[in-house]
Design a protein around this motif. Structure first.
Motif, PDB file in Angstrom:
ATOM      1  N   VAL A 537       2.102  -0.997   5.407  1.00  0.00           N
ATOM      2  CA  VAL A 537       0.803  -0.603   4.839  1.00  0.00           C
ATOM      3  C   VAL A 537      -0.229  -1.707   5.059  1.00  0.00           C
ATOM      4  CG1 VAL A 537      -0.424  -0.182   2.675  1.00  0.00           C
ATOM      5  CG2 VAL A 537       1.700   1.019   3.128  1.00  0.00           C
ATOM      6  N   TYR A 538       0.173  -2.951   4.788  1.00  0.00           N
ATOM      7  CA  TYR A 538      -0.745  -4.088   4.940  1.00  0.00           C
ATOM      8  C   TYR A 538      -1.259  -4.177   6.378  1.00  0.00           C
ATOM      9  CZ  TYR A 538      -2.327  -8.894   5.470  1.00  0.00           C
ATOM     10  OH  TYR A 538      -3.077 -10.002   5.776  1.00  0.00           O
ATOM     11  N   ASN A 539      -0.316  -4.134   7.338  1.00  0.00           N
ATOM     12  CA  ASN A 539      -0.726  -4.283   8.738  1.00  0.00           C
ATOM     13  C   ASN A 539      -1.524  -3.083   9.234  1.00  0.00           C
ATOM     14  OD1 ASN A 539       0.312  -6.881   9.305  1.00  0.00           O
ATOM     15  ND2 ASN A 539       2.378  -6.029   9.367  1.00  0.00           N
ATOM     16  N   ASP A 540      -1.121  -1.880   8.803  1.00  0.00           N
ATOM     17  CA  ASP A 540      -1.863  -0.687   9.240  1.00  0.00           C
ATOM     18  C   ASP A 540      -3.298  -0.712   8.724  1.00  0.00           C
ATOM     19  OD1 ASP A 540       0.327   0.196  10.564  1.00  0.00           O
ATOM     20  OD2 ASP A 540       0.863   1.802   9.156  1.00  0.00           O
ATOM     21  N   PHE A 541      -3.467  -1.139   7.470  1.00  0.00           N
ATOM     22  CA  PHE A 541      -4.830  -1.174   6.912  1.00  0.00           C
ATOM     23  C   PHE A 541      -5.649  -2.271   7.594  1.00  0.00           C
ATOM     24  CE2 PHE A 541      -8.052  -1.903   3.515  1.00  0.00           C
ATOM     25  CZ  PHE A 541      -8.548  -0.609   3.445  1.00  0.00           C
ATOM     26  N   LYS A 542      -5.002  -3.405   7.834  1.00  0.00           N
ATOM     27  CA  LYS A 542      -5.686  -4.526   8.516  1.00  0.00           C
ATOM     28  C   LYS A 542      -6.151  -4.086   9.911  1.00  0.00           C
ATOM     29  CE  LYS A 542      -4.896  -9.442   9.376  1.00  0.00           C
ATOM     30  NZ  LYS A 542      -3.899 -10.516   9.312  1.00  0.00           N
ATOM     31  N   ASN A 543      -5.300  -3.276  10.580  1.00  0.00           N
ATOM     32  CA  ASN A 543      -5.646  -2.815  11.933  1.00  0.00           C
ATOM     33  C   ASN A 543      -6.477  -1.531  11.925  1.00  0.00           C
ATOM     34  OD1 ASN A 543      -4.192  -4.959  13.008  1.00  0.00           O
ATOM     35  ND2 ASN A 543      -2.266  -3.817  12.945  1.00  0.00           N
ATOM     36  N   HIS A 544      -7.016  -1.204  10.752  1.00  0.00           N
ATOM     37  CA  HIS A 544      -7.928  -0.061  10.570  1.00  0.00           C
ATOM     38  C   HIS A 544      -7.305   1.281  10.973  1.00  0.00           C
ATOM     39  CE1 HIS A 544     -12.477   1.024  10.280  1.00  0.00           C
ATOM     40  NE2 HIS A 544     -11.707   1.887   9.649  1.00  0.00           N
ATOM     41  N   LYS A 545      -6.009   1.441  10.657  1.00  0.00           N
ATOM     42  CA  LYS A 545      -5.411   2.772  10.840  1.00  0.00           C
ATOM     43  C   LYS A 545      -5.751   3.664   9.647  1.00  0.00           C
ATOM     44  CE  LYS A 545      -1.614   1.475  13.875  1.00  0.00           C
ATOM     45  NZ  LYS A 545      -0.175   1.235  13.998  1.00  0.00           N
ATOM     46  N   TYR A 546      -6.266   3.046   8.584  1.00  0.00           N
ATOM     47  CA  TYR A 546      -6.739   3.785   7.404  1.00  0.00           C
ATOM     48  C   TYR A 546      -8.161   3.341   7.083  1.00  0.00           C
ATOM     49  CZ  TYR A 546      -1.802   4.858   6.591  1.00  0.00           C
ATOM     50  OH  TYR A 546      -0.513   5.290   6.725  1.00  0.00           O
ATOM     51  N   ASP A 547      -8.915   4.249   6.448  1.00  0.00           N
ATOM     52  CA  ASP A 547     -10.297   3.920   6.062  1.00  0.00           C
ATOM     53  C   ASP A 547     -10.384   3.538   4.590  1.00  0.00           C
ATOM     54  OD1 ASP A 547     -11.365   4.799   8.644  1.00  0.00           O
ATOM     55  OD2 ASP A 547     -10.685   6.783   7.967  1.00  0.00           O
TER      56      ASP A 547
END
Length: 750
Positions: A537-547
């Protein structure tokens, strides 16, 4: 002259008592050994040596220690710390050692064949086979045993006929012994050459001044009070790096496993394979492996949540407690220690052991407590001069502080005000990210019948059940009870059940309806259960896979995302209305920490706080970023009521499966304690013992709970704790149906 006999006080695995054993061998404090205990071999830990003259028992009956156990010892400074925790938190060795030493140690035995001598080569095996083969087998057997010296019987029988094994035993070629094997095999890691990243961290003047102060000061305990985003992490890394180059180690504590993800990435970038990771989500085997690397000095930097404070780091120089105000630093089961107190005590114990001369000064441990919103107890100690205060007032790399806006929820019927929806929409249009915080899990907090007002509650705990829509379940957050929701009221049969309040799951559904193209991730302890989940979750959010990241207070702390420009607090009042004298302090901290997630990069940040209570002092002081002003107001009230940091608190919780028994025994125990205390201290309003009353959460897991609340002047608390320990100890011997927990310096008043 007869051989000298040594006597030892020993903790025995899985036992609460301490036992005396003797040996002609000299053992060190902290060493593990094997002893016979009630006709079984068990692991023992040497806690102290004792003199023959001090022993009350018949010394001829004292058993001997069998042998040393092949297990890494616990360093002396940690043994001292174990003893202190046991006394201070009114605990026992069993609970404390379980917290300090990683994973279970179990003794297993296997029958081993031990090489004694060679078979004579002219010996023949009697059998149908010809003697040539027998001679070959004898040679093979001799070579095999000579090389291995010791092997389990099971392995031997796999490789040779049972006939030759029997003959070897009869001829005394091998002896058979029962040998201890520990179920704590450590995989042999390659010793990697330690590396440190050479890239320099550029500090601003304020940060450099903080580093120099901490390095050069005579003091040992520091409060690094820096506004959110002021770059405290860079200071920590700078200090760890410099001390590592001189051969010193460090312990870096974070309040949540979710935060270790980001810190591990930072530390591993800098220190590669020097970093060991310790937290509760590791298996026993993983914990033991890390512990071994640390104990052997192969890893010098430890990062983790609570239990990492016990890491046996060699040449320890810094203990860093990041976000020191967090409640998660307090252990919520026995031993109920607080990491901050343990860290400070560990430093003092080790520093007291060093001589006072100049050469040793550089070896003293220093403790750094870091926070933008220190706990009022810590800040009070800094104001009193017991802790050195180091302040940072600017954001790192000149990032601006966020702008605040308060929205009155009384004027909106929904969870989202028009203003917040508008701001989310603008953020998404600019391709930036938002974090939304709500301090509630589940789909909605409660269900309530419109006709009769009934709220479904847990049959085991006196707590309203939370509704989870995704599997249509009602769940209890205390005992795990679950039941299907059948849309009708249990009391009156009505179908008019409405949801009150909203949890993260309900808000997620609403958001998805309002912003169908936005990518939303929900983070709470239901949706994110493992370390791998957190990392992803941390890496996905950091890489803007979530808004949009939506979550409970887990996400309000320490996370650093440069593209987050909006933080929304959906309802600021939830913690404010908790039955706890620290409720407003916790709300202030949560709001300040949460708002600190916005505008950490080059872009400006905004914070929207939704509340039913906009005139509240907590809300006002958060917006003004006025920690000192809020602290002063709160201290006046605390002093009047003799709450910490002025007075000291202990809570006893007495629970039983029978309601009347819990009540009656709680009252009896209170009377006994009061009788004993009356001989030592006269009770005033500042020294107070409550009646035995129903706990705010009266029933958990089918057990009824009563509590007794003690509030005393600091100078009296030692005597009071001794009396509580004595009375509770006596009580527990006779009352087997009761459970009594003692919480010294409690954080949770429930």
């Amino acid at each position: 002259m007869r051989n000298k006999m040594y006597y030892y006080e020993i903790y025995i695995e899985n036992n609460r008592g301490i036992y005396t054993y003797k040996s002609k061998e000299k053992y060190e404090i902290g060493q593990w050994c094997i002893v016979n205990f009630i006709n079984r071999d068990k692991m023992g830990l040497i806690l102290a040596m004792t003199e023959e003259s001090k022993i009350q028992l018949d010394i001829s009956k004292i058993k001997k220690i069998k042998e040393a156990a092949p297990v890494l010892s616990i360093p002396d400074n940690l043994i001292q710390l174990i003893k202190w925790i046991r006394n201070y938190y009114i605990s026992d060795y069993y609970s404390v050692i379980k917290a300090v030493y990683p994973g279970a140690l179990k003794l297993n035995y296997s029958k081993k064949a031990i090489y004694q001598k060679d078979f004579l080569e002219n010996e023949y095996l009697i059998g149908e086979d010809n003697s040539e083969n027998s001679l070959d087998e004898i040679k093979k057997f001799n070579d095999y045993m000579k090389k291995r010296k010791e092997v389990t019987i099971a392995t031997l029988k796999k490789n040779f006929s049972s006939k030759i094994v029997e003959k070897a035993i009869n001829e005394k070629v091998i002896s058979i012994e029962k040998k201890v094997i520990l179920n704590s095999k450590i995989s042999k890691g390659e010793k990697k050459k330690s590396e440190i990243a050479e890239k320099e961290i550029i500090l601003n003047d304020e940060q450099q001044k903080a580093v120099d102060t901490i390095k050069n000061s005579e003091n040992q305990i520091f409060l690094l009070k820096g506004i959110t985003g002021s770059g405290k992490t860079e200071i920590y890394i700078n200090l760890i790096k410099e001390s590592l180059k001189q051969g010193f180690g460090s312990i870096f504590l974070v309040p949540e496993i979710s935060l270790t993800v980001q810190m591990i990435q930072r530390l591993e970038e800098e220190f590669h394979n020097e970093v060991a990771i310790l937290h509760s989500k590791l298996t026993d085997k993983e914990k033991r492996e890390e512990w071994t690397f640390i104990r052997n000095g192969e890893k010098k930097i430890v990062i983790g949540a609570r239990s990492a404070i016990f890491a046996p780091v060699q040449n320890l120089k810094y203990i860093i407690v990041d976000e020191e105000h967090e409640n998660t630093y307090k252990q919520d089961n026995n031993p109920r220690y607080h990491v901050k107190n343990v860290a400070i005590k560990r430093a003092f114990l080790q520093n007291d052991n060093l001589e006072k001369d100049e050469t040793v000064k550089s070896k003293k441990i220093k403790v750094i407590l870091g926070s933008a919103t220190p706990s009022f107890e810590t800040y009070y100690q800094a104001q009193q001069g017991d802790i050195e205060l180091v302040e940072l007032t600017k954001r790192y790399k000149n990032a601006k502080l966020p702008k605040f806006e308060v929205i009155d929820l009384n004027e909106t019927a929904e969870n989202f005000s028009e203003k917040l929806l508008d701001k989310i929409s603008q953020t998404l249009q600019k391709n930036e990210q938002a974090i939304l915080i709500l301090n509630r899990k589940a789909f909605s907090n409660l269900l309530k019948c419109k006709d009769c007002g009934n709220i479904p509650t847990c049959p085991n705990c006196s707590i309203s059940l939370n509704y989870y829509k995704y599997d249509n379940q009602l769940k209890c957050h205390y005992c795990g009870y679950e039941t299907r929701f059948n849309s009708t009221c249990d009391e009156c049969g009505s179908h008019k059940m409405r949801q009150i309040g909203a949890g993260t799951e309900k808000i997620e559904e609403e958001l998805a309806g309002l912003f169908p193209s936005a990518r939303i991730v929900r983070v709470d302890s239901e949706s994110v259960k493992t370390k791998q989940n957190y990392e992803k979750v941390y890496n996905d959010f950091k890489n803007h896979k979530y808004d949009i990241m939506l979550g409970t207070q887990i996400i309000a702390k320490g996370l650093d995302f440069s593209n987050v420009t909006l933080v929304g607090i959906i309802n600021a009042d939830i913690i404010l209305n908790f039955p706890d004298f620290r409720a407003s302090e916790k709300t202030f901290q949560l709001l300040t920490q949460a708002s600190g997630r916005a505008g950490r990069g080059e872009k400006d940040g905004e914070v929207i706080i939704q509340t039913f209570n906009r005139e509240n002092d907590v809300i006002k002081k958060t917006i003004e970023s006025d920690y000192e002003g809020y602290y002063k107001n709160e201290m006046i009230i605390r002093k009047m009521l003799n709450y910490p940091p002025f007075g000291r608190i202990v809570i006893l919780v007495i629970s039983a499966a029978e309601e009347n028994l819990a009540k009656e025994k709680a009252q009896t125990l209170r009377k006994e304690i009061v009788k004993n205390i009356d001989t030592v201290v006269k009770l005033t309003t500042n020294n107070f013992i409550s009646d035995a009353f129903k706990s705010p959460i009266y029933k958990i897991n089918g057990r009824y709970r009563y509590q007794i609340f003690f509030k005393f002047e600091r100078e009296n608390i030692l005597k009071i704790k001794k009396i509580i320990k004595k009375c509770v100890g006596k009580f527990q011997k006779t009352e087997k149906k009761l459970r009594i927990t003692i919480d010294v310096d409690p954080i949770n008043m429930m």
